[in-house]
Design a protein around this motif. Structure first.
Motif, PDB file in Angstrom:
ATOM      1  N   GLN A  81       0.820 -45.837  65.093  1.00  0.00           N
ATOM      2  CA  GLN A  81      -0.627 -45.844  65.318  1.00  0.00           C
ATOM      3  C   GLN A  81      -1.002 -45.573  66.767  1.00  0.00           C
ATOM      4  O   GLN A  81      -2.179 -45.495  67.106  1.00  0.00           O
ATOM      5  N   ALA A  82      -0.017 -45.422  67.631  1.00  0.00           N
ATOM      6  CA  ALA A  82      -0.293 -45.159  69.038  1.00  0.00           C
ATOM      7  C   ALA A  82      -0.856 -43.752  69.227  1.00  0.00           C
ATOM      8  O   ALA A  82      -0.700 -42.882  68.357  1.00  0.00           O
ATOM      9  N   ASP A  83      -1.519 -43.533  70.352  1.00  0.00           N
ATOM     10  CA  ASP A  83      -2.118 -42.222  70.617  1.00  0.00           C
ATOM     11  C   ASP A  83      -1.084 -41.108  70.591  1.00  0.00           C
ATOM     12  O   ASP A  83      -1.371 -39.984  70.180  1.00  0.00           O
ATOM     13  N   ASP A  84       0.150 -41.415  71.052  1.00  0.00           N
ATOM     14  CA  ASP A  84       1.183 -40.395  71.115  1.00  0.00           C
ATOM     15  C   ASP A  84       2.165 -40.491  69.952  1.00  0.00           C
ATOM     16  O   ASP A  84       3.315 -40.047  70.063  1.00  0.00           O
ATOM     17  N   ALA A  85       1.738 -41.043  68.817  1.00  0.00           N
ATOM     18  CA  ALA A  85       2.604 -41.119  67.643  1.00  0.00           C
ATOM     19  C   ALA A  85       3.153 -39.739  67.296  1.00  0.00           C
ATOM     20  O   ALA A  85       2.411 -38.753  67.270  1.00  0.00           O
ATOM     21  N   SER A  86       4.451 -39.677  67.029  1.00  0.00           N
ATOM     22  CA  SER A  86       5.114 -38.391  66.826  1.00  0.00           C
ATOM     23  C   SER A  86       6.260 -38.536  65.844  1.00  0.00           C
ATOM     24  O   SER A  86       6.754 -39.631  65.586  1.00  0.00           O
ATOM     25  N   ALA A  87       6.673 -37.397  65.329  1.00  0.00           N
ATOM     26  CA  ALA A  87       7.920 -37.304  64.573  1.00  0.00           C
ATOM     27  C   ALA A  87       8.900 -36.480  65.398  1.00  0.00           C
ATOM     28  O   ALA A  87       8.502 -35.540  66.103  1.00  0.00           O
ATOM     29  N   VAL A  88      10.175 -36.834  65.331  1.00  0.00           N
ATOM     30  CA  VAL A  88      11.225 -36.093  66.018  1.00  0.00           C
ATOM     31  C   VAL A  88      12.118 -35.450  64.975  1.00  0.00           C
ATOM     32  O   VAL A  88      12.594 -36.121  64.046  1.00  0.00           O
ATOM     33  N   LEU A  89      12.333 -34.155  65.119  1.00  0.00           N
ATOM     34  CA  LEU A  89      13.147 -33.398  64.183  1.00  0.00           C
ATOM     35  C   LEU A  89      14.339 -32.802  64.936  1.00  0.00           C
ATOM     36  O   LEU A  89      14.206 -32.421  66.104  1.00  0.00           O
ATOM     37  N   GLU A  90      15.467 -32.703  64.274  1.00  0.00           N
ATOM     38  CA  GLU A  90      16.644 -32.076  64.864  1.00  0.00           C
ATOM     39  C   GLU A  90      16.941 -30.787  64.119  1.00  0.00           C
ATOM     40  O   GLU A  90      16.941 -30.754  62.895  1.00  0.00           O
ATOM     41  N   GLY A  91      17.178 -29.727  64.890  1.00  0.00           N
ATOM     42  CA  GLY A  91      17.461 -28.443  64.274  1.00  0.00           C
ATOM     43  C   GLY A  91      18.369 -27.599  65.123  1.00  0.00           C
ATOM     44  O   GLY A  91      18.970 -28.069  66.087  1.00  0.00           O
ATOM     45  N   VAL A  92      18.447 -26.330  64.758  1.00  0.00           N
ATOM     46  CA  VAL A  92      19.291 -25.389  65.494  1.00  0.00           C
ATOM     47  C   VAL A  92      18.543 -24.066  65.598  1.00  0.00           C
ATOM     48  O   VAL A  92      17.760 -23.699  64.715  1.00  0.00           O
ATOM     49  N   VAL A  93      18.739 -23.355  66.704  1.00  0.00           N
ATOM     50  CA  VAL A  93      18.078 -22.066  66.904  1.00  0.00           C
ATOM     51  C   VAL A  93      18.728 -21.048  65.975  1.00  0.00           C
ATOM     52  O   VAL A  93      19.903 -20.691  66.138  1.00  0.00           O
ATOM     53  N   ALA A  94      17.965 -20.581  64.985  1.00  0.00           N
ATOM     54  CA  ALA A  94      18.494 -19.635  63.999  1.00  0.00           C
ATOM     55  C   ALA A  94      18.276 -18.191  64.405  1.00  0.00           C
ATOM     56  O   ALA A  94      19.066 -17.308  64.035  1.00  0.00           O
TER      57      ALA A  94
END
Length: 362
Positions: free
Chosen positions: A236-249
């Motif tokens: 609920q914070a102003d900077d609420a975020s999701a973090v995703l892990e990937g690879v440069v395709a």
């Protein structure tokens, strides 16, 4: 190595401590490899937990198991000098009468076994070769932190504690130190406990997250899952975020964009200095995700992702949505409650998440 295996060889922590106007009562489990971040506001008790782990506070009650070893329990307290802990304090505490090389070697004096190859590898990894003969009083803030981290790791500790390793550094010095720190912590085969109240730092470095407030744990788990939990205040914070892990395709040099593969999902982000096949972390703020019931046919937004609503939480005038992509990857979206009602957005509804901005955590 599976998560169960890394947890079995990791930390089991229970810390209780009464101060004059504050009570610490913290319990958590941390994997045996990777970075566990203790995240929360100043005064939450994070540094007190580190001091307990290091054996610097004999007034702490509770239990501490590191792998199969018990460092503290009923009637048992392993002294700090026998725990094999590397501790990097907020203040680097370098010995100013010694040069860089002598500061690094100081930590080896009491080491049970000395490994010159390990010492030299750390010096190379943290790019300290040109500084070895320097007076530490002439070092920048970032250079001092690199020396302190190398000194802590040279004796091959069983546990590394980092207390606000980037605090007090300006933006340029943080940008200088972060790549070294990131390469280092992800190469170590030991548990690392990071104390921070900087979400950007946590998102970039941590694998596991322990949320703290008022001397207690308010939530814990793998970083990506914990950030996406709507029942925790962080979402609920102003900077609420999701973090995703990937690879440069794929790199599209003509457009200056990079295609990032996150599970089965493809995202376009500014290419910058990214390289093909490079693993990356992405941070997507909840405020930068909008939701549609139909795929937009004409839009400037390049990232449109099919998703399903896992949870809806209303906090008027806003509504928070937890979204799941096909492979289970989670996103957060923050929209107005009126929009959510007009679209009848409820758990299980299939939607299209329009991602307006993706921050690449280099």
């Amino acid at each position: 190595m599976s998560l169960d295996e890394t947890t079995a060889r990791g930390l089991r922590v229970r810390v209780q401590r009464a101060f004059d106007e504050f009570r610490l009562d913290v319990r958590f489990v941390a994997p045996g490899r990777g970075v566990t971040a203790l995240y929360g506001p100043s005064g939450a008790g994070k540094t007190s937990v580190l001091r307990a782990l290091a054996g610097l506070d004999r007034h702490v009650a509770g239990e501490l198991h590191v792998g199969d070893a018990c460092w503290q329990g009923p009637g048992h307290f392993l002294p700090a000098e026998q725990r094999g802990v590397g501790y990097v304090f907020q203040e680097t505490s370098l010995f100013e009468h010694l040069n860089v090389a002598q500061n690094i070697d100081y930590g080896l004096k009491r080491a049970q076994s000395k490994d010159p190859a390990r010492r030299d590898a750390l010096i190379r990894l943290l790019a300290l070769e040109p500084l070895l003969n320097r007076d530490v009083r002439t070092l920048s803030g970032g250079e001092r932190r690199r020396v302190a981290i190398t000194r802590a790791l040279a004796p091959a500790p069983r546990l590394l504690l980092l207390d606000e390793p980037l605090s007090g550094l300006d933006r340029a010095r943080k940008a200088e130190l972060l790549p070294f720190l990131e390469d280092l912590v992800h190469s170590l085969d030991l548990p690392v406990i990071l104390v921070s109240h900087d979400l950007d730092e946590v998102a970039r470095l941590a694998d596991h997250l322990v949320l703290m407030a008022d001397g207690q744990v308010t939530g814990a788990g793998p970083l990506q899952e914990t950030l996406a939990r709507l029942d925790l205040p962080l979402a609920q914070a102003d900077d609420a975020s999701a973090v995703l892990e990937g690879v440069v395709a794929f790199l599209d040099h003509a457009s200056g964009l990079a295609e990032i593969l996150v599970g089965d999902t493809r995202l376009l982000v500014p290419a910058g200095a990214l390289q093909a096949d490079q693993p990356v972390r992405l941070r997507i703020a909840a405020r930068d995700v909008s939701v549609a019931l139909d795929p937009p046919s004409r839009s400037s937004i390049l990232n449109v992702l099919a998703a399903t609503i896992r949870q809806r939480v209303d906090r008027p005038p806003l509504t928070q949505l937890e979204l799941a992509l096909a492979d289970g990857t989670r996103l957060l979206a923050r929209i107005t409650g009126k929009s959510a009602d007009l679209l009848a957005l409820e758990t299980g509804v299939a939607v299209y998440a329009q991602v307006k901005s993706v921050a690449v955590l280099p």
